[in-house]
Design a protein around this motif. Structure first.
Motif, PDB file in Angstrom:
ATOM      1  N   THR A 153       0.808  -1.223   0.000  1.00  0.00           N
ATOM      2  CA  THR A 153       0.000   0.000   0.000  1.00  0.00           C
ATOM      3  C   THR A 153       0.842   1.275   0.000  1.00  0.00           C
ATOM      4  OG1 THR A 153      -0.166  -0.089   2.427  1.00  0.00           O
ATOM      5  CG2 THR A 153      -1.958  -1.071   1.150  1.00  0.00           C
ATOM      6  N   SER A 177      -6.915  -3.315  -2.640  1.00  0.00           N
ATOM      7  CA  SER A 177      -7.902  -3.182  -1.566  1.00  0.00           C
ATOM      8  C   SER A 177      -8.529  -4.526  -1.224  1.00  0.00           C
ATOM      9  CB  SER A 177      -9.001  -2.191  -1.974  1.00  0.00           C
ATOM     10  OG  SER A 177      -8.478  -0.898  -2.184  1.00  0.00           O
ATOM     11  N   THR A 180      -5.982  -6.738   0.527  1.00  0.00           N
ATOM     12  CA  THR A 180      -5.726  -6.166   1.853  1.00  0.00           C
ATOM     13  C   THR A 180      -6.805  -6.581   2.839  1.00  0.00           C
ATOM     14  OG1 THR A 180      -4.544  -4.248   0.965  1.00  0.00           O
ATOM     15  CG2 THR A 180      -5.527  -4.004   3.137  1.00  0.00           C
ATOM     16  N   PRO A 302      -8.778   0.449   2.158  1.00  0.00           N
ATOM     17  CA  PRO A 302      -9.901   0.057   1.289  1.00  0.00           C
ATOM     18  C   PRO A 302     -11.108   0.989   1.404  1.00  0.00           C
ATOM     19  CG  PRO A 302      -8.980  -1.870   2.377  1.00  0.00           C
ATOM     20  CD  PRO A 302      -8.348  -0.674   3.019  1.00  0.00           C
ATOM     21  N   ALA A 305     -10.309   4.156  -0.351  1.00  0.00           N
ATOM     22  CA  ALA A 305     -10.238   3.871  -1.790  1.00  0.00           C
ATOM     23  C   ALA A 305     -11.630   3.848  -2.410  1.00  0.00           C
ATOM     24  CB  ALA A 305      -9.526   2.535  -2.022  1.00  0.00           C
TER      25      ALA A 305
END
Length: 365
Positions: A153, A177, A180, A302, A305
């Motif tokens: 990231t 994302s 993750t 995430p 995002a």
């Protein structure tokens, strides 16, 4: 705030004040502007916001004691992460968007937690007990997952070819994302179900102080926890206006906002971690500290995002070279410190030196 005994008045006064402040500013259509009245409002806002964050963590601790470890620590971490996501998303996607805020906040959390907080806990515990023990197996799991999440990231965006610079493409960001969240979810399963004994000190059961809270107190804490989290989320926009104005007023570097957000959300959890180290429960301190780092990357990135994609905003994630060096140094040092299973004051001091370098380089790069 202590999770034992009667509920302190501040645990319900600050959430109530936060809700009232939001209602009053919304009804009046108030927008923060730098002035004598604005400074007074900023002082009141910060006081209420800090108090509400502490209240949220207090209520999370009350519930955490009932559900036990490692679920209790996980609840604390998730409560703080909700606050963090709200603050980052509001500031980053506000009227004056800061595309690097998510990156700066995540990096600041990792540095503050893995160097500042861990260093203080180890130093405090070492001064009081000479040496303290931790579960090596649990620490290794924390650091292995943290190393992967931090790399994909915060470092990988600098070296991708689809898009130039420290930015992922939409497809890349979606993929990162997803993996993750997947990795963090498997870690939670490992922590709470599969290998929960890795994250609990052998003598943890003997450390409980005082009677357990009643069912009525638990229900009240659950309700006030939800109110506290909602109040922080509602006040996030006003906080973002104060941060923007304050940074412009003192000429602070761009990373200053990320550090301020990180300090706000980590302060109550940090107090709990230091208190645990003073009680000779360094394992809980490490769980709180490293759990915050993992949750920050595993959930915050995430979430931000998705918000950036929906609002068509750019999300800069890649760190500058200087920060990448500090991040790699921090991960290596953490592996060496926690890999032996025993800590002393020198380990704590080394971490604090790295933290001091990080803070100094923010203002004197």
């Amino acid at each position: 705030m202590n999770a034992h005994g009667p509920m302190p008045k501040s645990a319900w006064i600050f959430p109530a004040l936060a809700v009232l402040l939001f209602a009053a500013t919304t009804a009046a259509g108030y927008s923060f502007k730098p002035s004598s009245a604005g400074l007074a409002f900023a002082a009141v806002l910060l006081l209420i916001l800090f108090g509400t964050v502490f209240a949220a963590v207090h209520h999370a601790e009350v519930v955490a004691e009932r559900i036990g470890e490692p679920f209790g620590t996980l609840l604390l971490t998730l409560a703080v992460t909700i606050i963090e996501v709200a603050l980052i998303a509001t500031i980053m996607l506000g009227e004056g968007p800061v595309t690097t805020l998510a990156r700066d906040t995540v990096f600041a959390v990792v540095m503050i937690v893995c160097n500042g907080l861990v260093g203080i806990c180890i130093l405090v515990g070492g001064l009081r007990y000479r040496e303290q023990d931790i579960q090596v197996s649990g620490s290794n799991l924390y650091l292995s997952v943290l190393s992967v999440l931090a790399t994909i990231t915060l470092i990988m965006p600098n070296y991708t070819l689809t898009t130039p610079g420290p930015v992922y493409s939409v497809v890349q960001l979606g993929f990162v994302s997803t993996v993750t969240i997947l990795l963090y979810g498997v870690f939670l399963y490992t922590q709470t179900v599969r290998h929960s004994d890795y994250f609990v000190a052998a003598t943890a059961g003997a450390r409980h102080e005082g009677p357990q809270a009643s069912n009525r107190a638990i229900l009240l804490s659950v309700g006030l926890l939800l109110v506290s989290l909602l109040a922080v989320v509602l006040l996030a926009k006003k906080f973002s206006q104060v941060v923007d104005a304050g940074a412009a007023l003192i000429g602070a570097p761009p990373a200053f906002a990320g550090i301020l957000v990180a300090l706000l959300i980590l302060m109550p959890e940090g107090v709990a971690a230091i208190a645990a180290a003073r009680r000779n429960d360094l394992q809980k301190s490490i769980n709180l500290a490293l759990g915050s780092s993992l949750a920050t990357i595993g959930l915050t990135i995430p979430a931000v995002a998705v918000a950036a994609y929906e609002l068509d905003k750019q999300l800069v994630l890649g760190l500058p070279v200087q920060d990448m060096v500090l991040l790699l140094l921090t991960l290596l040092l953490s592996l060496l410190t926690l890999g032996s299973g025993r800590t002393n004051i020198l380990f704590g001091l080394v971490h604090l030196v790295v933290f001091a370098v990080f803070m100094f380089m923010v203002f004197v790069p």
